[in-house]
Design a protein around this motif. Structure first.
Motif, PDB file in Angstrom:
ATOM      1  N   ASP A 110      -9.053   3.061  -2.087  1.00 11.16           N
ATOM      2  CA  ASP A 110      -9.651   2.667  -1.172  1.00 11.16           C
ATOM      3  C   ASP A 110      -9.665   3.917   0.117  1.00 11.16           C
ATOM      4  N   ALA A 166       6.309  10.719  -6.035  1.00 13.17           N
ATOM      5  CA  ALA A 166       6.411  10.472  -4.838  1.00 13.17           C
ATOM      6  C   ALA A 166       6.693   8.926  -4.971  1.00 13.17           C
ATOM      7  N   GLY A 167       5.873   7.931  -4.658  1.00 12.93           N
ATOM      8  CA  GLY A 167       6.290   6.576  -4.731  1.00 12.93           C
ATOM      9  C   GLY A 167       6.687   6.171  -6.183  1.00 12.93           C
ATOM     10  N   GLY A 168       6.009   6.979  -7.241  1.00 12.32           N
ATOM     11  CA  GLY A 168       5.859   6.586  -8.623  1.00 12.32           C
ATOM     12  C   GLY A 168       5.191   5.408  -9.170  1.00 12.32           C
ATOM     13  N   THR A 169       4.354   4.901  -8.274  1.00 15.83           N
ATOM     14  CA  THR A 169       3.731   3.473  -8.655  1.00 15.83           C
ATOM     15  C   THR A 169       2.681   3.617  -9.641  1.00 15.83           C
ATOM     16  N   THR A 170       1.947   4.869  -9.608  1.00 19.79           N
ATOM     17  CA  THR A 170       1.037   5.459 -10.496  1.00 19.79           C
ATOM     18  C   THR A 170       1.484   6.257 -11.529  1.00 19.79           C
ATOM     19  N   LEU A 171       2.577   7.210 -11.128  1.00 19.33           N
ATOM     20  CA  LEU A 171       2.908   8.168 -12.421  1.00 19.33           C
ATOM     21  C   LEU A 171       3.698   7.393 -13.285  1.00 19.33           C
ATOM     22  N   ASN A 230      -1.576   8.305  -3.266  1.00 15.43           N
ATOM     23  CA  ASN A 230      -2.781   7.596  -3.290  1.00 15.43           C
ATOM     24  C   ASN A 230      -4.245   8.332  -3.608  1.00 15.43           C
ATOM     25  N   LEU A 250       4.817  16.202  -9.735  1.00 16.14           N
ATOM     26  CA  LEU A 250       5.381  15.632  -8.554  1.00 16.14           C
ATOM     27  C   LEU A 250       5.485  14.138  -8.674  1.00 16.14           C
ATOM     28  N   THR A 258       2.747   6.351  -1.501  1.00 10.93           N
ATOM     29  CA  THR A 258       2.537   7.382  -0.533  1.00 10.93           C
ATOM     30  C   THR A 258       0.939   7.772  -0.312  1.00 10.93           C
ATOM     31  N   ILE A 269      -0.134  18.375  -1.887  1.00  9.78           N
ATOM     32  CA  ILE A 269      -0.758  17.590  -0.587  1.00  9.78           C
ATOM     33  C   ILE A 269       0.362  17.617   0.333  1.00  9.78           C
ATOM     34  N   LYS A 299     -14.246  -4.617   1.522  1.00 12.53           N
ATOM     35  CA  LYS A 299     -14.193  -4.477   0.179  1.00 12.53           C
ATOM     36  C   LYS A 299     -14.252  -5.754  -0.664  1.00 12.53           C
TER      37      LYS A 299
END
Ligand SMILES: Cc1cc2nc3c(=O)[nH]c(=O)nc-3n(C[C@H](O)[C@H](O)[C@H](O)COP(=O)(O)OP(=O)(O)OC[C@H]3O[C@@H](n4cnc5c(N)ncnc54)[C@H](O)[C@@H]3O)c2cc1C
Ligand code: SF4
Length: 327
Positions: A165, A28-33, A111, A26, A107, A209, A227
């Motif tokens: 977080d 989603a925002g693509g920031t990790t994938l 996250n 999947l 997203t 999810i 934090k």
């Protein structure tokens, strides 16, 4: 980065079916994938783009709690006035995560699914031993540079720290994750590494999810997320604490307490022994500091990460005492 194909499903069901096929992931925002694909950790043959799916970006808050769709953006949730007033720890956890640019793209579904920042995990061309990436290959971190690794929930197979977080705050307030019809406590959604560190979440092929649900409570309304990190922004936690508290009418005796730790464990870490020790007690600085040490009972360090065992109880005590000041 390998070539891959792109699929844009028309519904949640179509997305689930497509994502269940071997090699599909999947998007989603693509920031990790996209990061993971670039460094060779994720090798999708099909990206299933869910960004446009309707109804998955809602943020609903009422007297019973909050329901937040999987595609809601981190920044939008952090900014939502009802989340800020009913769940300050959730808003603060999101505000202190990543950067403004990433929060505007990312997203909450993505996250929760983010992977560890263990540098050995993210560098397959230089470190072939990683049980999380390649089961049975060993662990390059054990005996290596461990400053950012976990001290709680580790195993002989993996000591990688869970870096998120938001999930820490969700675990403190008994949130559930919706996988379509199936619902799970966020605490149960994250798995300990044990002998299978490659399996991080209790999500099955064909599931995605769809939402997060957070029950409302007095402790959630009086909550905070503290934090501590190497620099003040755009950095993962060295140790963090999501804390919520409810006092009796005297304003000093603890009726309810929720504490979860981030940055120190292999999954978001609920500190139940500490909660039990303080509920019913009058909040005093010394009592809070002494009880906070219960949160790291059983911790095991690997040299350079020993400081986390000292730091985490201080972070918790500071967060509890901060909430006490406003009683
Ligand atoms: C430089 C940097 C700093 C960061 N700092 C922090 C930080 O301090 N704190 C923090 O918490 N996070 C931090 N992050 C992580 C960031 O929050 C995540 O990258 C982001 O939340 C992922 O969301 P996304 O929508 O972009 O996910 P994607 O990259 O699209 O997806 C991530 C993973 O989740 C899967 N996925 C996405 N949506 C779903 C779904 N609905 N159901 C099932 N699986 C799904 C994807 O297949 C993929 O495996 C940082 C990231 C970067 C790049
Ligand atoms: S700590 Fe876990 S993720 Fe890091 S190298 Fe070892 S097995 Fe891989």
């Amino acid at each position: 980065m390998r070539d891959f194909s792109y699929f844009r499903p028309g519904s949640v069901d179509a997305a689930r079916q497509a994502a269940a096929l071997p090699g599909a992931m999947l998007l989603a925002g693509g920031t990790t994938l996209i990061d993971l694909a670039k460094c060779g950790v994720a090798e999708p043959n099909t990206l299933v783009d869910i960004t446009h799916l309707k109804g998955l970006d809602r943020i609903e808050v009422n007297e019973r709690g909050a329901t937040i769709g999987a595609l809601a953006k981190m920044g939008h949730i952090a900014d939502n006035a009802d989340i800020k007033s009913q769940f300050p720890a959730i808003s603060e956890a999101l505000w202190q995560a990543a950067s403004a640019q990433i929060r505007n793209m990312a997203t909450i579904g993505g996250n929760l699914m983010q992977r560890t920042r263990c540098p050995y995990f993210r560098d397959p061309s230089n470190f072939s031993a990683c049980n999380k990436r390649q089961p049975g290959s060993g662990c390059s971190a054990i005996g290596g540079v461990t400053r950012g690794h976990a001290v709680l929930g580790t195993s002989e197979a993996c000591i990688a720290m869970y870096p998120g977080d938001l999930a820490t705050a969700l675990v403190a307030f008994d949130a559930t994750v919706h996988l379509g019809e199936r619902k799970l406590l966020v605490d149960d959604f994250f798995l300990l590494p044990g002998t299978t560190p490659d399996r991080e979440h209790a999500i099955e092929p064909g599931e995605m999810i769809t939402a997060i649900e957070i029950p409302g409570s007095a402790a959630a309304r009086r909550s905070t997320y503290l934090k501590i990190r190497d620099r003040q922004s755009y950095e993962f936690a060295a140790a963090s604490a999501a804390v919520g508290i409810e006092f009796e009418a005297d304003g000093r005796t603890i009726r309810d307490l929720r504490v979860a730790l981030g940055g120190v464990a292999t999954k978001p870490w609920r500190a139940r022994a500490l909660e039990a020790a303080l509920i019913g007690k009058v909040l005093e600085p010394e009592t809070a500091r002494a009880a906070s040490r219960l949160a790291v009972e059983g911790a095991v360090d690997h040299g350079a990460n020993h400081y986390k065992i000292e730091l985490a109880p201080r972070v918790i005590a500071r967060a509890i005492l901060k909430l006490g000041e406003t009683a």
